[in-house]
Design an enzyme around this catalytic site. Sequence first.
Site, PDB file in Angstrom:
ATOM      1  N   ALA A 114       0.828  -1.202   0.000  1.00  0.00           N
ATOM      2  CA  ALA A 114       0.000   0.000   0.000  1.00  0.00           C
ATOM      3  C   ALA A 114       0.863   1.253   0.000  1.00  0.00           C
ATOM      4  CB  ALA A 114      -0.915   0.009   1.223  1.00  0.00           C
ATOM      5  N   CYS A 115       0.589   2.157  -0.931  1.00  0.00           N
ATOM      6  CA  CYS A 115       1.218   3.478  -0.918  1.00  0.00           C
ATOM      7  C   CYS A 115       0.114   4.513  -1.057  1.00  0.00           C
ATOM      8  CB  CYS A 115       2.278   3.628  -2.010  1.00  0.00           C
ATOM      9  SG  CYS A 115       1.628   3.616  -3.691  1.00  0.00           S
ATOM     10  N   ASP A 116       0.483   5.763  -1.140  1.00  0.00           N
ATOM     11  CA  ASP A 116      -0.509   6.832  -1.117  1.00  0.00           C
ATOM     12  C   ASP A 116      -1.465   6.738  -2.302  1.00  0.00           C
ATOM     13  OD1 ASP A 116      -1.400   8.780   0.536  1.00  0.00           O
ATOM     14  OD2 ASP A 116      -0.120  10.364  -0.238  1.00  0.00           O
TER      15      ASP A 116
END
Length: 587
Positions: free
Chosen positions: A397-399
């Site tokens: 998960a990233c932004d």
Amino acid sequence: MENISSAVAASGAQKHGSAKAHVQKFGGFLAGMVMPNIGAFIAWGLITALFIPTGWLPNPSFNKLVTPMITYLLPLLIGYTGGKIIYGTRGGVAGAIATIGVIIGSPITMFLGAMIMGPLAGYIIKRFDKAIDGKIPAGFEMLVNNFSIGIFSGILALLGFSFVGPFVTTVSDALGAAAQWITNIHMLPLIAILVEPAKVLFLNNAINHGIFDPIGIAQAKAVGKSIFFLLETDPGPGLGVLLAYAFFGKGTAKTSAPGAVLIHFFGGIHEIYFPYILMNPLLLLGVIGGGIAADFTFVVTGAGLVATCSPGSIIAVILMSPKGGLFPILFGIAVGSVVSFLISSVIVKRSAYTEDADQALSDAQSKVSQMKAESKGKAAAATTATVSKMPSLIIFACDAGMGSSAMGETLLRKKLKDAGITEIEVRHSPVNEIPADAEIVFTQQSLAERAASVVPNATIITVNNFLDNKAYDNYIATLPAQQPKDAPVKIPDLIVFACDAGMGSSAMGETLLRKKLKDAGLTGIEVKHAPVNEIPANAEVVFTQQSLVERAAGTVPNATIIPVNNFLDNKTYDAYIVSLKEHMVHA
């Protein structure tokens, strides 16, 4: 498990987040509303530059597009995106409806109003949905969902029209008057003292999108151009630093600088020069001096762009230049480059070269990656992974859920495959949209708290960056599975460096790795470069940029894809060569 977990910050200042972290988070949130819509800003800028009465190709019919786009389209897009960040599509729809109120209720362009109303509407709808969760009678869900958006966002539109729009108008007029006053007394160039260090610290989003863009849009709407579009995007100061290293640097810094010049000046990726400054902070004097000189030249010559320029490439700057206004812009950039180069050259020449200098550049590059991650949110205490069973779903998960998390997904999936573990599904996702059935989540330290709030029952594993091989190796070692030891690394016949165009940057990486292979006595391996869509089918190993991993894997699905932060990443190449030599010894 040191690489899987991070120590909880000890000091009170760290616990409550530094001022820098708070500003970074705010700037990251603003950027999250603006950056996805930069294409729309560019479209408006090009139409404006070409077809207004003073444009390159005046056209009264096409000129009719200019005012509606900036008055309605762009603020609505920002409001929708702001609401969507908070609460998905429902939040986005509510944000757009609320934004139309401030647009109609104000005579000025409502970018600031959209940045307020969009997230506010998304937040209110999110809170309402949470409050009624499980309380809606069966069969009434669609009625409640649709009418709740209509009622709440309609009320917000009325409030925006009556109160928020006039308030933002007053604030914007005050900011515009202050900006004009600073410009008139020729003090604007001194803003480089703040802007240039802020860029290196990834605080630029808060300044550029929160202040400069709204003021610049207002000025451009009134007079056709604005200097505020040039203050942060000017590539001149960074160019001067890179040229100083290219001429007077030593070691890896010198050999990598020419390639970095191309990426920075023509590609507009300014962060490529940040490591060179971080390894020698005195070079801040160079970019500050260059920034002041460039901004002073812009003020004196009346330079300005017609719209926001992103990325900060010289090509984008030229395309956003008004008719008859190109020379002052290029002259200012040239002046800033020369001043920055002269100051930086003195500092670089006086810096003693040691054997640790190359490692210092590599460490600085890693620091830049970490700082970029921190700019997207507040640092959070990491959780320690204790694996008791084989998970079925791992999420990166990233932004935004795009390039960087996809890189980590590809890397871990390959490591699991090499370890003989095939039953685990690995995917990537935006941090706010992590699937509820995720059992393990890899994310950056700055996003751990948000990830934990989305999937409270999942194990959150934080990494400094998504290329942290040690973290993945340590994690795999905790899995309850029989793993083959010393899995062989095949000596490839063909290694390909792939970039978007298959020219400058990938050719640099090819030259660097070929020399390292030769120095290591590894012969018989062909090394080539190619566009990412034209990678030869017989390629066994592909080095490519993080953002191109998925396209490379789609072109040659059977090849090993190795992502790099940039094509001058010596540490990655050295580690790869070590693995090849170890295989030759075992074989």
